[in-house]
Design a protein around this motif. Structure first.
Motif, PDB file in Angstrom:
ATOM      1  N   ALA A 147       0.817  -1.217   0.000  1.00 28.17           N
ATOM      2  CA  ALA A 147       0.000   0.000   0.000  1.00 28.17           C
ATOM      3  C   ALA A 147       0.854   1.272   0.000  1.00 28.17           C
ATOM      4  CB  ALA A 147      -0.944   0.003   1.196  1.00 28.17           C
ATOM      5  N   ASP A 148       2.171   1.131   0.153  1.00 32.10           N
ATOM      6  CA  ASP A 148       3.058   2.292   0.098  1.00 32.10           C
ATOM      7  C   ASP A 148       3.248   2.799  -1.333  1.00 32.10           C
ATOM      8  OD1 ASP A 148       3.348   1.868   2.803  1.00 32.10           O
ATOM      9  OD2 ASP A 148       5.384   1.069   2.669  1.00 32.10           O
ATOM     10  N   ILE A 149       2.886   1.988  -2.308  1.00 32.99           N
ATOM     11  CA  ILE A 149       3.013   2.329  -3.728  1.00 32.99           C
ATOM     12  C   ILE A 149       1.637   2.769  -4.230  1.00 32.99           C
ATOM     13  CG2 ILE A 149       3.647   1.435  -6.021  1.00 32.99           C
ATOM     14  CD1 ILE A 149       5.988   1.379  -4.037  1.00 32.99           C
ATOM     15  N   ASP A 150       1.607   3.768  -5.104  1.00 29.52           N
ATOM     16  CA  ASP A 150       0.349   4.250  -5.675  1.00 29.52           C
ATOM     17  C   ASP A 150      -0.475   3.082  -6.216  1.00 29.52           C
ATOM     18  OD1 ASP A 150      -1.353   5.238  -8.054  1.00 29.52           O
ATOM     19  OD2 ASP A 150      -0.785   7.101  -7.042  1.00 29.52           O
ATOM     20  N   HIS A 151      -1.746   3.066  -5.871  1.00 30.37           N
ATOM     21  CA  HIS A 151      -2.623   1.922  -6.147  1.00 30.37           C
ATOM     22  C   HIS A 151      -2.688   1.559  -7.636  1.00 30.37           C
ATOM     23  CE1 HIS A 151      -5.663  -0.975  -5.133  1.00 30.37           C
ATOM     24  NE2 HIS A 151      -6.478  -0.462  -6.036  1.00 30.37           N
ATOM     25  N   LYS A 152      -2.705   2.530  -8.513  1.00 34.23           N
ATOM     26  CA  LYS A 152      -2.815   2.212  -9.941  1.00 34.23           C
ATOM     27  C   LYS A 152      -1.587   1.448 -10.431  1.00 34.23           C
ATOM     28  CE  LYS A 152      -1.080   6.576 -11.845  1.00 34.23           C
ATOM     29  NZ  LYS A 152      -1.412   7.745 -12.641  1.00 34.23           N
ATOM     30  N   TYR A 153      -0.415   1.732  -9.864  1.00 34.21           N
ATOM     31  CA  TYR A 153       0.796   1.006 -10.248  1.00 34.21           C
ATOM     32  C   TYR A 153       0.787  -0.405  -9.676  1.00 34.21           C
ATOM     33  CZ  TYR A 153       2.394   5.476 -11.921  1.00 34.21           C
ATOM     34  OH  TYR A 153       2.488   6.663 -12.597  1.00 34.21           O
ATOM     35  N   VAL A 154       0.315  -0.538  -8.452  1.00 29.68           N
ATOM     36  CA  VAL A 154       0.220  -1.873  -7.850  1.00 29.68           C
ATOM     37  C   VAL A 154      -0.730  -2.744  -8.663  1.00 29.68           C
ATOM     38  CG1 VAL A 154      -0.477  -3.170  -5.804  1.00 29.68           C
ATOM     39  CG2 VAL A 154       0.835  -1.067  -5.545  1.00 29.68           C
ATOM     40  N   CYS A 155      -1.854  -2.197  -9.082  1.00 30.67           N
ATOM     41  CA  CYS A 155      -2.806  -2.963  -9.903  1.00 30.67           C
ATOM     42  C   CYS A 155      -2.154  -3.399 -11.217  1.00 30.67           C
ATOM     43  CB  CYS A 155      -4.056  -2.147 -10.180  1.00 30.67           C
ATOM     44  SG  CYS A 155      -5.111  -1.930  -8.727  1.00 30.67           S
TER      45      CYS A 155
END
Length: 121
Positions: free
Chosen positions: A46-54
């Protein structure tokens, strides 16, 4: 022949210095090139922007297990669970192993640990 099942259980995108610059791209590039069967969530993803994680979830070549966040935006690229059947080397015994992964957002989960905390602060 022995069967090896590999699972990385979260916190692989962060804390990781390069991920603060490339949003986890380098780590996911590396993970996609090793014999890794399963990934699961850790709280630091969750420390990474959600759109990039997706995007990382959808591009991972293995299986991403998510057993309790079923409304996740990238659930289409995740599995709620998996079952692996393993056979003993002599072929006489078979076992099924269930793979699941749960994540909690409850800060009280670690409240019973005395200072400096569950993981040293």
């Amino acid at each position: 022949d022995a069967t090896v099942v590999s699972m990385l259980t979260g916190d692989f995108l962060s804390p990781y210095l390069l991920s603060s610059v490339d949003r986890g791209a380098g780590m996911m590039h590396a993970l996609g090139r090793i014999p890794l069967d399963y990934l699961t969530w850790g709280n630091h993803e969750a420390d990474i922007d959600h759109k990039y994680v997706c995007r990382h979830v959808r591009n991972f070549p293995g299986k991403w297990i998510n057993s309790n966040m079923l409304d996740h935006d990238a659930m289409d690229a995740q599995q709620e669970y998996d079952v692996v059947e393993l056979t003993s080397p002599d072929g006489k015994n078979k076992r099924k192993v269930g793979m699941c992964a749960v994540l909690s957002d409850d800060p009280a989960l670690y409240s019973h640990f005395k200072a400096p905390g569950a993981f040293g602060g």
